[in-house]
Design a protein around this motif. Structure first.
Motif, PDB file in Angstrom:
ATOM      1  N   LEU A 139      -6.663 -23.616 -42.828  1.00  0.00           N
ATOM      2  CA  LEU A 139      -7.741 -24.399 -43.768  1.00  0.00           C
ATOM      3  C   LEU A 139      -8.726 -25.135 -42.675  1.00  0.00           C
ATOM      4  O   LEU A 139      -9.962 -24.754 -43.132  1.00  0.00           O
ATOM      5  N   ALA A 140      -8.286 -25.590 -41.897  1.00  0.00           N
ATOM      6  CA  ALA A 140      -9.318 -26.540 -40.944  1.00  0.00           C
ATOM      7  C   ALA A 140     -10.064 -25.516 -40.291  1.00  0.00           C
ATOM      8  O   ALA A 140     -11.394 -25.751 -40.097  1.00  0.00           O
ATOM      9  N   ALA A 141      -9.697 -24.422 -39.982  1.00  0.00           N
ATOM     10  CA  ALA A 141     -10.398 -23.693 -39.233  1.00  0.00           C
ATOM     11  C   ALA A 141     -11.341 -22.684 -39.991  1.00  0.00           C
ATOM     12  O   ALA A 141     -12.577 -22.353 -39.821  1.00  0.00           O
ATOM     13  N   PHE A 142     -10.696 -22.557 -41.470  1.00  0.00           N
ATOM     14  CA  PHE A 142     -11.668 -21.790 -42.371  1.00  0.00           C
ATOM     15  C   PHE A 142     -12.821 -22.882 -42.794  1.00  0.00           C
ATOM     16  O   PHE A 142     -13.928 -22.300 -43.145  1.00  0.00           O
ATOM     17  N   ARG A 143     -12.667 -24.027 -43.040  1.00  0.00           N
ATOM     18  CA  ARG A 143     -13.521 -24.886 -43.452  1.00  0.00           C
ATOM     19  C   ARG A 143     -14.581 -25.011 -42.298  1.00  0.00           C
ATOM     20  O   ARG A 143     -15.957 -25.237 -42.852  1.00  0.00           O
ATOM     21  N   ALA A 144     -14.093 -24.892 -41.100  1.00  0.00           N
ATOM     22  CA  ALA A 144     -15.267 -24.959 -40.003  1.00  0.00           C
ATOM     23  C   ALA A 144     -15.993 -23.918 -39.930  1.00  0.00           C
ATOM     24  O   ALA A 144     -17.239 -24.075 -39.448  1.00  0.00           O
ATOM     25  N   THR A 145     -15.801 -22.748 -40.303  1.00  0.00           N
ATOM     26  CA  THR A 145     -16.609 -21.661 -40.687  1.00  0.00           C
ATOM     27  C   THR A 145     -17.596 -21.600 -41.452  1.00  0.00           C
ATOM     28  O   THR A 145     -18.515 -20.564 -41.535  1.00  0.00           O
ATOM     29  N   GLU A 146     -17.315 -22.414 -42.726  1.00  0.00           N
ATOM     30  CA  GLU A 146     -18.249 -22.420 -43.781  1.00  0.00           C
ATOM     31  C   GLU A 146     -19.618 -23.030 -43.470  1.00  0.00           C
ATOM     32  O   GLU A 146     -19.855 -24.140 -42.898  1.00  0.00           O
TER      33      GLU A 146
END
Length: 60
Positions: A53-60
């Protein structure tokens, strides 16, 4: 593995998935694993989702 299906891998994947959704004490009682093992599984399952989730949020 009568029909060529990898039952051990499927079983372990299902147990690990449940460990991330159930409290460790429930996982321990339901599946007959040691409580420390259930706690470790829960920590690993939560860590992997948190990292995802942290990695996913960083790409937004």
């Amino acid at each position: 593995m009568e029909h060529g299906l990898p039952t051990i891998a499927a079983r372990n994947t299902a147990l690990f998935g449940m460990a991330g959704e159930l409290p460790p004490i429930i996982t321990s009682d339901l599946f007959g694993v040691h409580r420390k093992t259930a706690i470790q599984w829960a920590a690993l399952a939560q860590d992997s989702w948190a990292g995802y989730l942290a990695a996913f949020r960083a790409t937004e």
